[in-house]
Design a protein around this motif. Structure first.
Motif, short mmCIF file in Angstrom:
data_model
loop_
_atom_site.label_atom_id
_atom_site.label_comp_id
_atom_site.label_asym_id
_atom_site.label_seq_id
_atom_site.Cartn_x
_atom_site.Cartn_y
_atom_site.Cartn_z
N MET A 1 0.85 -1.17 0.00
CA MET A 1 0.00 0.00 0.00
C MET A 1 0.89 1.23 0.00
O MET A 1 1.91 1.29 0.67
CB MET A 1 -0.89 0.01 1.24
CG MET A 1 -1.71 1.28 1.28
SD MET A 1 -2.74 1.70 2.71
CE MET A 1 -2.91 0.30 3.68
N THR A 2 0.48 2.23 -0.77
CA THR A 2 1.20 3.50 -0.83
C THR A 2 0.34 4.58 -0.20
O THR A 2 -0.86 4.63 -0.46
CB THR A 2 1.51 3.90 -2.28
OG1 THR A 2 2.32 2.88 -2.87
CG2 THR A 2 2.22 5.23 -2.36
N THR A 3 0.96 5.41 0.62
CA THR A 3 0.27 6.57 1.18
C THR A 3 1.08 7.81 0.84
O THR A 3 2.29 7.84 1.08
CB THR A 3 0.15 6.45 2.72
OG1 THR A 3 -0.57 5.26 3.03
CG2 THR A 3 -0.57 7.65 3.30
N ILE A 4 0.42 8.79 0.25
CA ILE A 4 1.06 10.07 -0.07
C ILE A 4 0.19 11.16 0.52
O ILE A 4 -1.02 11.16 0.34
CB ILE A 4 1.20 10.29 -1.59
CG1 ILE A 4 1.99 9.15 -2.24
CG2 ILE A 4 1.86 11.64 -1.88
CD1 ILE A 4 2.03 9.22 -3.75
N ALA A 5 0.82 12.09 1.22
CA ALA A 5 0.08 13.20 1.83
C ALA A 5 0.57 14.52 1.24
O ALA A 5 1.70 14.62 0.76
CB ALA A 5 0.28 13.20 3.34
N VAL A 10 6.29 16.70 -1.91
CA VAL A 10 5.64 16.28 -3.15
C VAL A 10 5.61 17.40 -4.20
O VAL A 10 5.32 17.14 -5.37
CB VAL A 10 4.21 15.74 -2.92
CG1 VAL A 10 4.23 14.51 -2.03
CG2 VAL A 10 3.30 16.79 -2.37
N MET A 11 5.90 18.62 -3.79
CA MET A 11 5.82 19.76 -4.72
C MET A 11 6.80 19.66 -5.88
O MET A 11 6.42 19.90 -7.03
CB MET A 11 6.00 21.08 -3.97
CG MET A 11 4.99 21.34 -2.88
SD MET A 11 3.31 21.37 -3.50
CE MET A 11 2.41 21.42 -1.96
N PRO A 12 8.08 19.29 -5.65
CA PRO A 12 9.00 19.17 -6.79
C PRO A 12 8.55 18.10 -7.79
O PRO A 12 8.68 18.28 -9.01
CB PRO A 12 10.33 18.79 -6.14
CG PRO A 12 10.23 19.31 -4.75
CD PRO A 12 8.79 19.13 -4.36
N GLY A 13 8.00 17.00 -7.29
CA GLY A 13 7.50 15.95 -8.18
C GLY A 13 6.30 16.42 -9.00
O GLY A 13 6.17 16.09 -10.17
N ALA A 14 5.42 17.19 -8.36
CA ALA A 14 4.26 17.73 -9.07
C ALA A 14 4.72 18.67 -10.19
O ALA A 14 4.20 18.62 -11.31
CB ALA A 14 3.34 18.46 -8.10
N LEU A 15 5.70 19.51 -9.89
CA LEU A 15 6.25 20.41 -10.90
C LEU A 15 6.86 19.61 -12.05
O LEU A 15 6.63 19.93 -13.23
CB LEU A 15 7.30 21.33 -10.27
CG LEU A 15 8.03 22.27 -11.21
CD1 LEU A 15 7.06 23.21 -11.91
CD2 LEU A 15 9.09 23.06 -10.45
#
Length: 81
Positions: A1-5, A10-15
């Motif tokens: 199971m993966t949990t991401i909050a 996570v901002m650099p990955g979103a960019l």
């Protein structure tokens, strides 16, 4: 199971995801802006910006919610403590 909050890490990955999808990303008047040839999205941070892109990809130009969707949202939102 993966949990991401939602968090700063996570901002650099979103960019990076936005750029991989071909968007030019900038910050204008305090808002993050993703622009392609035919679309412009504005948001408070890259993660929300990526969410708007995904939202548009899934719903298209007719993205506005139906009355039933609004009712479901309100009911769920009112259940929060």
């Amino acid at each position: 199971m993966t949990t991401i909050a939602t968090a700063g890490n996570v901002m650099p990955g979103a960019l990076a995801c936005l750029k991989k999808q071909g968007f030019a990303v900038s910050i204008i008047e305090g808002l993050w802006r993703a622009e392609s040839e035919s679309r412009i999205f504005l948001a408070e941070d890259p993660l929300i910006l990526l969410g708007l892109v995904m939202f548009h990809d899934m719903r298209g130009d007719e993205w506005q919610p139906s009355d039933a969707e609004v009712d479901q949202f309100v009911a769920l939102d009112q259940s929060r403590p």
